[in-house]
Design an enzyme around this catalytic site. Structure first.
Site, PDB file in Angstrom:
ATOM      1  N   HIS A   1       0.869  -1.189   0.000  1.00  0.00           N
ATOM      2  CA  HIS A   1       0.000   0.000   0.000  1.00  0.00           C
ATOM      3  C   HIS A   1       0.894   1.223   0.000  1.00  0.00           C
ATOM      4  O   HIS A   1       1.297   1.725   1.053  1.00  0.00           O
ATOM      5  CB  HIS A   1      -0.931  -0.032   1.217  1.00  0.00           C
ATOM      6  CG  HIS A   1      -1.966   1.050   1.221  1.00  0.00           C
ATOM      7  ND1 HIS A   1      -3.172   0.930   1.878  1.00  0.00           N
ATOM      8  CD2 HIS A   1      -1.987   2.274   0.656  1.00  0.00           C
ATOM      9  CE1 HIS A   1      -3.881   2.025   1.710  1.00  0.00           C
ATOM     10  NE2 HIS A   1      -3.169   2.876   0.976  1.00  0.00           N
TER      11      HIS A   1
ATOM     12  N   GLU B   1     -11.435   3.315   5.494  1.00  0.00           N
ATOM     13  CA  GLU B   1     -10.413   4.233   6.033  1.00  0.00           C
ATOM     14  C   GLU B   1     -11.180   5.313   6.801  1.00  0.00           C
ATOM     15  O   GLU B   1     -11.130   5.375   8.029  1.00  0.00           O
ATOM     16  CB  GLU B   1      -9.573   4.830   4.896  1.00  0.00           C
ATOM     17  CG  GLU B   1      -8.526   5.847   5.367  1.00  0.00           C
ATOM     18  CD  GLU B   1      -7.794   6.530   4.198  1.00  0.00           C
ATOM     19  OE1 GLU B   1      -8.288   6.485   3.050  1.00  0.00           O
ATOM     20  OE2 GLU B   1      -6.728   7.134   4.464  1.00  0.00           O
TER      21      GLU B   1
ATOM     22  N   HIS C   1      -9.474   0.707  -1.685  1.00  0.00           N
ATOM     23  CA  HIS C   1      -9.492   1.395  -0.393  1.00  0.00           C
ATOM     24  C   HIS C   1     -10.929   1.321   0.135  1.00  0.00           C
ATOM     25  O   HIS C   1     -11.878   1.663  -0.587  1.00  0.00           O
ATOM     26  CB  HIS C   1      -9.129   2.867  -0.539  1.00  0.00           C
ATOM     27  CG  HIS C   1      -7.672   3.148  -0.730  1.00  0.00           C
ATOM     28  ND1 HIS C   1      -6.908   2.580  -1.711  1.00  0.00           N
ATOM     29  CD2 HIS C   1      -6.834   3.980  -0.040  1.00  0.00           C
ATOM     30  CE1 HIS C   1      -5.660   3.041  -1.622  1.00  0.00           C
ATOM     31  NE2 HIS C   1      -5.591   3.889  -0.612  1.00  0.00           N
TER      32      HIS C   1
ATOM     33  N   HIS D   1       1.329   4.811  -2.480  1.00  0.00           N
ATOM     34  CA  HIS D   1       0.938   5.630  -3.637  1.00  0.00           C
ATOM     35  C   HIS D   1       2.205   6.307  -4.124  1.00  0.00           C
ATOM     36  O   HIS D   1       2.813   7.093  -3.375  1.00  0.00           O
ATOM     37  CB  HIS D   1      -0.088   6.690  -3.231  1.00  0.00           C
ATOM     38  CG  HIS D   1      -1.349   6.107  -2.681  1.00  0.00           C
ATOM     39  ND1 HIS D   1      -2.483   5.937  -3.446  1.00  0.00           N
ATOM     40  CD2 HIS D   1      -1.650   5.640  -1.444  1.00  0.00           C
ATOM     41  CE1 HIS D   1      -3.441   5.402  -2.689  1.00  0.00           C
ATOM     42  NE2 HIS D   1      -2.955   5.205  -1.467  1.00  0.00           N
TER      43      HIS D   1
ATOM     44  N   ASP E   1       1.593   4.078   2.736  1.00  0.00           N
ATOM     45  CA  ASP E   1       0.569   4.923   2.104  1.00  0.00           C
ATOM     46  C   ASP E   1       1.215   6.081   1.324  1.00  0.00           C
ATOM     47  O   ASP E   1       1.431   5.949   0.123  1.00  0.00           O
ATOM     48  CB  ASP E   1      -0.426   5.432   3.161  1.00  0.00           C
ATOM     49  CG  ASP E   1      -1.808   5.733   2.588  1.00  0.00           C
ATOM     50  OD1 ASP E   1      -2.058   5.407   1.413  1.00  0.00           O
ATOM     51  OD2 ASP E   1      -2.656   6.290   3.330  1.00  0.00           O
ATOM     52  N   ASP E   2       1.497   7.192   1.997  1.00  0.00           N
ATOM     53  CA  ASP E   2       2.064   8.389   1.343  1.00  0.00           C
ATOM     54  C   ASP E   2       3.211   8.902   2.223  1.00  0.00           C
ATOM     55  O   ASP E   2       3.080   9.917   2.916  1.00  0.00           O
ATOM     56  CB  ASP E   2       0.982   9.467   1.210  1.00  0.00           C
ATOM     57  CG  ASP E   2      -0.201   8.969   0.407  1.00  0.00           C
ATOM     58  OD1 ASP E   2      -0.070   8.868  -0.824  1.00  0.00           O
ATOM     59  OD2 ASP E   2      -1.251   8.650   1.003  1.00  0.00           O
TER      60      ASP E   2
HETATM   61  N1  ADE Z   1      -4.657   8.616  -2.185  1.00  0.00           N
HETATM   62  C1  ADE Z   1      -3.447   8.733  -1.622  1.00  0.00           C
HETATM   63  N2  ADE Z   1      -3.505   8.402  -0.332  1.00  0.00           N
HETATM   64  C2  ADE Z   1      -4.786   8.057  -0.072  1.00  0.00           C
HETATM   65  C3  ADE Z   1      -5.469   7.597   1.067  1.00  0.00           C
HETATM   66  N3  ADE Z   1      -4.859   7.441   2.254  1.00  0.00           N
HETATM   67  N4  ADE Z   1      -6.784   7.343   0.962  1.00  0.00           N
HETATM   68  C4  ADE Z   1      -7.407   7.512  -0.198  1.00  0.00           C
HETATM   69  N5  ADE Z   1      -6.814   7.932  -1.292  1.00  0.00           N
HETATM   70  C5  ADE Z   1      -5.498   8.193  -1.244  1.00  0.00           C
HETATM   71 ZN    ZN Z   2      -3.850   4.661   0.287  1.00  0.00          ZN
END
Ligand code: ADE
Ligand code: ZN
Length: 350
Positions: free
Chosen positions: A28, A209, A206, A30, A287-288
């Site tokens: 996971h 969340e 996703h 991005h 994630d990011d």
């Molecule tokens: N795009 C990038 N990070 C995300 C996240 N945590 N939830 C949904 N879309 C995303």
């Molecule tokens: Zn994500």
């Protein structure tokens, strides 16, 4: 823990060393979320793009997120610096180098074509850039792409995106669904998912969340996914927790993301260990990472500290990350053997 170039400067603790050497996969991530502030400035200069920030400090100050949407607004804006094939290649190379330094042997990487095609960039430019970096990084770290549909846009736009990607699908293994979750339930994307699966892509989404547990159910029942990205709100629904365990549905959990987006501002209340105890195939991911304060190793360490996880728990999480991947069985067995060898050769704690 890391400086602005992503280099660790502190003396590592024993657990830190153990985690970063532990073979794992990342499921996971991005790629647009790996755009570090320094690279954002460098690409903005290279491509003549104006940024709303004057310094790294201003960028860091902007990264105080109230929720998912407040993050997404900044994240989509920053992606404007990515314009040329070389930019996409540089982004992917930087991520793969950082992941490899955290013990990642295999990564399944999300990308958001619409974030780029809606700015007039050809999807081929995006994918060719990624693939050149992926090929350069292998075999030390292997990786694959998961094409995500942006759920705040209509399903018809997702179908157009899939059609634009068709000439490049040999490089894409999965299809995902991301962006603002609330009010955009999975079932809206039944048709593009049906088409993507027919084209040979493995579906993930996703769900749960910020959205309710019902979104996890519809991702399973309508989209046919067997791996849920985040899924943390399942903890509100004990019957769903049982189902996820019974059906061996994997969750790709991202602790620092959940903390920074105020899903679990106190990581000590995060349900990850409860999911593990319930028998769910939980994995830990970043994630990011450029926005949430850490790559995958930092996520293992943060959740270990918050929940008092043991080395045995961390090894289980790494094993889960291999099991839950799209890798063929033979490579899964080889990576599980690597984990076994690593653990047995690692000195016991003092
Ligand atoms: N795009 C990038 N990070 C995300 C996240 N945590 N939830 C949904 N879309 C995303
Ligand atoms: Zn994500």
């Amino acid at each position: 823990m890391t400086d602005k170039e992503g280099i660790r400067r502190e003396v590592p603790t024993d657990l830190d060393r153990f985690v970063r050497g532990l073979p794992k996969s990342e499921l996971h991530i991005h790629i647009e979320g790996t755009l570090e502030a320094q690279m954002m400035f460098d690409l903005a200069r290279r491509n003549g793009v104006a940024l709303p920030y004057g310094s790294i400090e201003e960028v860091e100050a902007a990264y105080a997120f109230a929720d998912l949407q407040s993050f997404l607004d900044i994240y989509y804006q920053a992606a404007a610096v990515l314009q040329k094939e070389a930019d996409f290649a540089d982004l992917m190379s930087a991520y793969l180098a950082r992941a490899a330094a955290d013990g990642v042997r295999h990564a399944e990487v999300f990308f958001d074509p619409q974030t780029h095609t809606d700015r007039g960039i050809d999807i081929g430019t995006v994918i060719r850039g990624f693939v050149s970096a992926q090929e350069d990084a292998a075999p030390d770290i292997t990786s694959t792409l998961i094409l995500c549909f942006l759920r705040h846009l209509p399903a018809a736009a997702a179908v157009e995106t899939l059609d634009a990607a068709r000439p490049h699908l040999e490089h894409v293994q999965g299809v995902g669904l991301d962006s603002g979750e609330k009010g955009n339930p999975p079932e809206l994307f039944a048709e593009p998912y049906r088409m993507a699966v027919e084209a040979g892509l493995i579906p993930v989404a996703h769900a749960g969340e910020e959205g309710p547990p019902g979104y996890i159910r519809s991702a399973l029942d309508v989209l046919g996914v067997r791996r849920i990205d985040h899924g943390v709100r399942a903890w509100e629904d004990p019957e769903l927790v049982d189902r996820l365990a019974r059906e061996r549905v994997a969750l790709t959990v991202c602790p620092l993301s959940n903390q920074r987006l105020q899903v679990f501002p106190d990581l000590g209340l995060h349900p990850l260990k409860r999911f593990m105890d319930a028998g769910i195939l939980v994995t830990v991911n970043s994630d990011d990472p450029a926005y949430f304060g850490g790559y995958v190793g930092d996520n293992y360490l943060a959740i270990a500290e918050a929940l008092g996880l043991t080395r045995t728990d961390l090894v289980q999480l790494a094993r889960n990350s291999i099991d839950a991947s799209f890798l063929p069985d033979g490579r899964k067995v080889a990576l599980q053997d690597e984990i076994t060898a690593y653990v047995s050769s690692y000195p016991a704690s003092p």
